[in-house]
Motif scaffolding. Structure first.
Motif, short mmCIF file in Angstrom:
data_model
loop_
_atom_site.label_atom_id
_atom_site.label_comp_id
_atom_site.label_asym_id
_atom_site.label_seq_id
_atom_site.Cartn_x
_atom_site.Cartn_y
_atom_site.Cartn_z
N UNK A 136 11.09 -43.47 -19.38
CA UNK A 136 11.07 -44.87 -19.70
C UNK A 136 12.07 -45.83 -18.87
N UNK A 137 13.01 -45.24 -18.08
CA UNK A 137 13.94 -45.88 -17.39
C UNK A 137 13.70 -45.83 -15.85
N UNK B 241 8.98 -45.76 -7.94
CA UNK B 241 7.78 -45.45 -8.60
C UNK B 241 7.67 -44.83 -9.87
N UNK B 242 6.92 -45.06 -11.01
CA UNK B 242 7.00 -44.46 -12.38
C UNK B 242 6.99 -42.68 -12.15
N UNK B 243 6.32 -42.13 -11.08
CA UNK B 243 6.16 -41.03 -11.18
C UNK B 243 7.46 -39.91 -10.61
N UNK C 171 13.31 -38.90 -3.41
CA UNK C 171 13.27 -39.04 -4.80
C UNK C 171 11.95 -38.12 -5.12
N UNK C 172 12.16 -37.66 -6.23
CA UNK C 172 10.98 -36.55 -6.65
C UNK C 172 10.73 -36.89 -8.25
N UNK D 19 5.75 -31.92 -0.20
CA UNK D 19 5.96 -32.19 -1.55
C UNK D 19 5.64 -33.47 -1.79
N UNK D 20 5.45 -33.81 -3.20
CA UNK D 20 5.49 -35.18 -3.25
C UNK D 20 6.51 -35.95 -3.67
N UNK D 21 7.07 -36.27 -2.59
CA UNK D 21 8.44 -37.12 -2.73
C UNK D 21 8.48 -38.30 -1.75
#
Lengths: 250, 183
Positions: A132-133, A156-158, A191-192, A220-222
């Protein structure tokens, strides 16, 4: 917002929360981070890892926590084709590339268990936050002039973690691959979804250069922001969007 | 501004598009074209490009610059220009679409939005989409304009990320400054 900071692991911890956080919870977070320092620091003469390095303690008698961390570091070494490493050039096991992130993960678990919401934890320039941050704007230091920010991002929120590694000054921070005398990157930010992935890959990309950057961004999803020597900057599409969002909010 | 060199290297990596910008500078390597305009225009309400026309500029065509462009105060050729020939035309506001470039991984196409003589956006219009490669290649860390990065520099930040050796003292100081600022 409330902010608390203190020192541990030779660095500064900063905890930002929307609501005032209870002292007991802060104490628990401090303890989670301090435990890792006590076990893994090669700067502390009494740490478990120092004793192993000195030959006082055999690896097979090491604690499960240390063995877990070592196993995780070795797995990351494999996944990054050797760009991430769990050893110093002299062969001593050095888990500093991963234990800070693991400590932060532990600290996050303390915060979650305590029911804390809307928090962000920073340890020596690596950041981790609650889902939530995710609307926070995060500044990224300019590696060429550390008195200022290079840019800022709204991720991104992910993304729940962001880590930055660099190759200047403290040469011992990252062991470059033998065939890469100097990293082409002065600073790499990743960022991950979790702090271990972000921190390990940021370190690995600095160490492994272009090849590892391509490997990491592909597998990787980064999101990555890499500053090359000479000032050229590279960014994945997600990081570019995150910068645009921060600029729009500025 | 040295940003022109940066974008040059940025686009060279993609071999897609190069465009000169900033007042009085335009440097296009031979063979690369700018196609203008697309349907979208910058929201700043700047001058609208001529709809439906296609411009092709090349580095050897500096003589085609309009009088007003030639009178631009910073029209002097930049000695750092790699093309060896600088067109003195200031970039017109608008959104431009680069040519579609075919790569072993699929097609790539980017655009550029110029407002007030500055590039304000370089959207990726099309990244590779061939089979399973799409996610991998589309997450490629491409060169990015320093000016694009710096645009967010003045943002108010909650926290700062930097390499550990960035100096703990520095981070602590910055953090306390942020505290004082009430972030």
């Amino acid at each position: 917002m409330t902010r608390v900071h203190w020192e541990t692991m030779g660095t500064v911890v900063s905890l930002l929360t929307a609501a005032r956080i209870e002292d007991a919870v802060i104490a628990e977070v401090r303890s989670a981070l301090a435990k890792v320092d006590a076990r893994f620091s090669l700067y502390r003469p009494d740490s478990e890892l120092t004793r192993i390095a000195a030959g006082e303690l055999r690896l097979e008698h090491a604690s499960p926590e240390l063995l877990d961390a070592y196993a995780a570091a070795l797995e990351w070494r494999t996944l990054t084709d050797g760009a991430f490493t769990a050893h110093r050039p002299d062969g001593v096991i050095d888990l500093s590339g991963i234990v800070k992130a693991m400590a932060m993960r532990d600290a996050a678990e303390v915060l979650r268990a305590a029911g804390e919401e809307n928090w962000m934890l920073g340890v020596g320039g690596d950041l981790l936050w609650s889902p939530d941050a995710s609307d926070h704007t995060i500044g990224i230091v300019d590696p060429d002039d550390r008195r200022r920010l290079l840019t800022a991002v709204r991720l991104d929120a992910s993304r729940l973690a962001l880590a930055t590694s660099g190759s200047a000054e403290r040469g011992e921070h990252i062991w470059n691959l033998p065939d890469l005398a100097v990293s082409p990157f002065t600073q790499v930010t990743v960022a991950a979804g979790d702090i271990v992935t972000a921190d390990v890959l940021a370190t690995a990309i600095v160490a492994g250069g272009e090849q590892t950057l391509d490997l990491a961004s592909a597998h990787w999803n980064i999101d990555v922001l890499a500053v090359a020597r000479g000032g050229t900057i590279r960014a994945t599409p997600g990081m570019r969007e995150a910068i645009a969002r921060a600029a729009a909010a500025a | 501004m040295r940003t022109r060199a940066v974008i040059g290297s940025a686009f060279a990596a993609f071999a897609i598009l190069a465009v000169g910008w900033e007042v009085g500078t335009s440097s296009l390597p031979p063979g690369q074209t700018v196609t203008a305009p697309t349907s979208s225009a910058p929201d700043s309400g700047g001058s609208t490009p001529n709809s439906g026309t296609t411009q092709s500029r090349s580095a050897g065509q500096s003589g085609s610059a309009s009088p007003s462009e030639q009178n631009s105060p910073s029209a002097a050729p930049d000695p750092g220009s790699s093309s060896g020939s600088s067109n003195s035309a200031g970039a017109a506001d608008g959104s431009y679409t680069g040519s579609l470039e075919r790569t072993p991984w699929g097609d790539v196409q980017v655009g550029v939005t110029i407002s007030g003589g500055h590039i304000v956006e370089v959207p990726a219009l099309h990244l590779t989409d061939r089979g399973g490669q799409s996610v991998q290649i589309s997450n490629y860390a491409a060169p990015i304009l320093r000016s694009e990065v710096l645009r967010a520099q003045s943002a108010q930040v909650s926290m700062v990320s930097g390499a550990t050796f960035t100096s703990e003292a520095y981070l602590a100081s910055l953090q306390s400054a942020l505290d004082q600022a009430g972030f």
